[in-house]
Design an enzyme around this catalytic site. Structure first.
Site, PDB file in Angstrom:
ATOM      1  N   LYS A  91      39.035  46.353  38.452  1.00  0.00           N
ATOM      2  CA  LYS A  91      39.307  45.889  39.808  1.00  0.00           C
ATOM      3  C   LYS A  91      40.745  45.411  39.924  1.00  0.00           C
ATOM      4  CE  LYS A  91      37.879  42.227  42.885  1.00  0.00           C
ATOM      5  NZ  LYS A  91      37.130  41.013  43.021  1.00  0.00           N
ATOM      6  N   LYS A 109      39.891  42.542  35.508  1.00  0.00           N
ATOM      7  CA  LYS A 109      40.212  42.144  36.868  1.00  0.00           C
ATOM      8  C   LYS A 109      41.659  41.660  36.908  1.00  0.00           C
ATOM      9  CE  LYS A 109      38.924  39.101  40.647  1.00  0.00           C
ATOM     10  NZ  LYS A 109      37.889  38.237  41.214  1.00  0.00           N
TER      11      LYS A 109
HETATM   12  C1  PBG Z   1      36.322  36.116  43.752  1.00  0.00           C
HETATM   13  C2  PBG Z   1      36.376  37.559  44.110  1.00  0.00           C
HETATM   14  C3  PBG Z   1      37.448  38.185  44.737  1.00  0.00           C
HETATM   15  C4  PBG Z   1      37.030  39.472  45.035  1.00  0.00           C
HETATM   16  C5  PBG Z   1      35.725  39.612  44.558  1.00  0.00           C
HETATM   17  N1  PBG Z   1      35.343  38.422  43.972  1.00  0.00           N
HETATM   18  C6  PBG Z   1      38.771  37.657  45.168  1.00  0.00           C
HETATM   19  C7  PBG Z   1      39.661  36.989  44.231  1.00  0.00           C
HETATM   20  O1  PBG Z   1      39.573  37.124  43.015  1.00  0.00           O
HETATM   21  O2  PBG Z   1      40.506  36.270  44.734  1.00  0.00           O
HETATM   22  C8  PBG Z   1      37.853  40.485  45.772  1.00  0.00           C
HETATM   23  C9  PBG Z   1      37.140  41.601  46.463  1.00  0.00           C
HETATM   24  C10 PBG Z   1      37.968  42.334  47.444  1.00  0.00           C
HETATM   25  O3  PBG Z   1      39.179  42.090  47.607  1.00  0.00           O
HETATM   26  O4  PBG Z   1      37.404  43.221  48.107  1.00  0.00           O
HETATM   27  N2  PBG Z   1      36.124  35.762  42.484  1.00  0.00           N
END
Ligand code: PBG
Length: 332
Positions: free
Chosen positions: A256, A202
């Site tokens: 991601k 991520k």
């Molecule tokens: C939070 C989380 C996020 C997303 C999924 N879980 C945001 C972040 O890390 O700030 C993002 C999903 C998206 O942007 O569609 N842990």
């Protein structure tokens, strides 16, 4: 790879492109409704839907409407939904206790969905940000995001979700050691068959902007997650992260965001041959939707093309806000 093909004109690449039948025969990847996980935002209330301006066509739904969406998912052939909560401001605290409350919004919604639509797989998000007064995924102590204390809280959160009936636990927090700790917590609580899909690679991305609006986690500090999410410049590190999460007990792994990271998807699939998913995140959805709304792009075509790209890159499936629209096109 050796080029064993005949030169032109013995080889004419266009021969295999000449008709729909020939193109279908040699098509290498396929997109299907069964590839999708549909992310849904849940809020308190009944029969209540609130549009998210930066995500046209996406709304926060009350639990009863999430149940309705789960039914729609099943009828469209979508195997899973993923639930993200919009937590009321007064429940956001420094200790994030609502995150593992058995009766929090997510856990109530999981139970409602599993009772009404048992065949849908319900995935959850494990991270503290919706519950944290700071908007961070972990505890903040003296301005630093602390790892091990956060992991202990995440284990409680994950076990509470499993107790509520979650099928797939999705740790998205990027703390070290959380997959092993959550796996041990689940085994210890008797949840031997609860699946973990780790947000393994991520990245610290600007493409999460609209999501943070959607879950109301756009706190002052939440902009900078660089001390736990990955540097977008790194690829070898993603391989190390994924390898570690699989070794700690992840059943599936996720990359991601999606579209800017297709190279990572391919490397991960080739390196581990594990179930590999990508998250086409809120900003990717917003970017395409804005151009579609302006008439600058053909909506149906770019939607399917963007999703097919994930399959071609080696992904087994995609978390996407386009899931219902794409499924309708594919099954219709
Ligand atoms: C939070 C989380 C996020 C997303 C999924 N879980 C945001 C972040 O890390 O700030 C993002 C999903 C998206 O942007 O569609 N842990």
């Amino acid at each position: 790879m050796q080029n064993h093909h005949a030169p032109y004109p013995a080889l004419r690449a266009r021969r295999l492109r000449a008709t729909p039948a020939l193109r279908a025969l040699v098509r290498e990847s396929r997109l299907d409704a069964s590839d999708f996980i549909w992310p849904l935002f849940v809020q308190e209330g009944k029969d209540r839907s609130t549009d998210i301006p930066s995500m046209p066509g996406v709304a926060r739904l009350s639990p009863d409407l999430v149940v309705k969406a789960a039914r729609e998912a099943v009828s469209l052939g979508i195997p899973a939904i993923c639930i993200f909560p919009y937590v009321k401001q007064e429940l956001k605290t420094e200790d994030c206790a609502d995150a593992w409350s058995p009766d929090n919004l997510v856990n109530r919604t999981i139970r409602a969905v599993k009772q009404a639509v048992p065949e849908i797989a319900v995935m959850t998000d494990v991270a503290l940000d919706p519950y944290n007064i700071n908007g961070h995924d972990g505890y903040v102590v003296d301005g630093r995001i602390v790892n091990d204390e956060t992991v202990a809280a995440l284990v409680r959160m994950a076990v509470a979700q499993a107790e509520s009936g979650a099928d797939i636990i999705g740790p998205s927090d990027m703390m070290d050691g959380r997959i092993g700790a959550i796996r041990a917590g689940l085994e210890g609580a008797g949840f031997h068959d609860t699946v973990i899909m780790s947000y393994a690679a991520k990245f610290s991305s600007a493409f999460y902007g609209p999501f943070r609006d959607a879950v109301g986690a756009a706190g002052a500090l939440a902009g900078d997650k660089n001390t736990y999410q990955m540097d977008p410049a790194n690829s070898d590190e993603a391989i190390r992260q994924v390898g570690r999460d699989l070794a700690e007990g992840a059943d599936m792994v996720m990359i991601k965001p999606g579209m800017p990271y297709l190279d990572i998807c391919r490397r991960v699939k080739d390196s581990f041959a594990a179930p590999t998913f990508a998250y086409q995140v809120s900003g990717e959805y917003a970017m395409l939707s804005a151009a579609i709304q302006n008439g600058w792009l053909d909506g149906n075509k770019v939607m399917l093309e963007s999703l097919l790209g994930f399959k071609r890159a080696g992904c087994d499936g995609i978390l996407t806000y386009f899931a219902p629209a794409a499924a309708r096109l594919l099954r219709g």
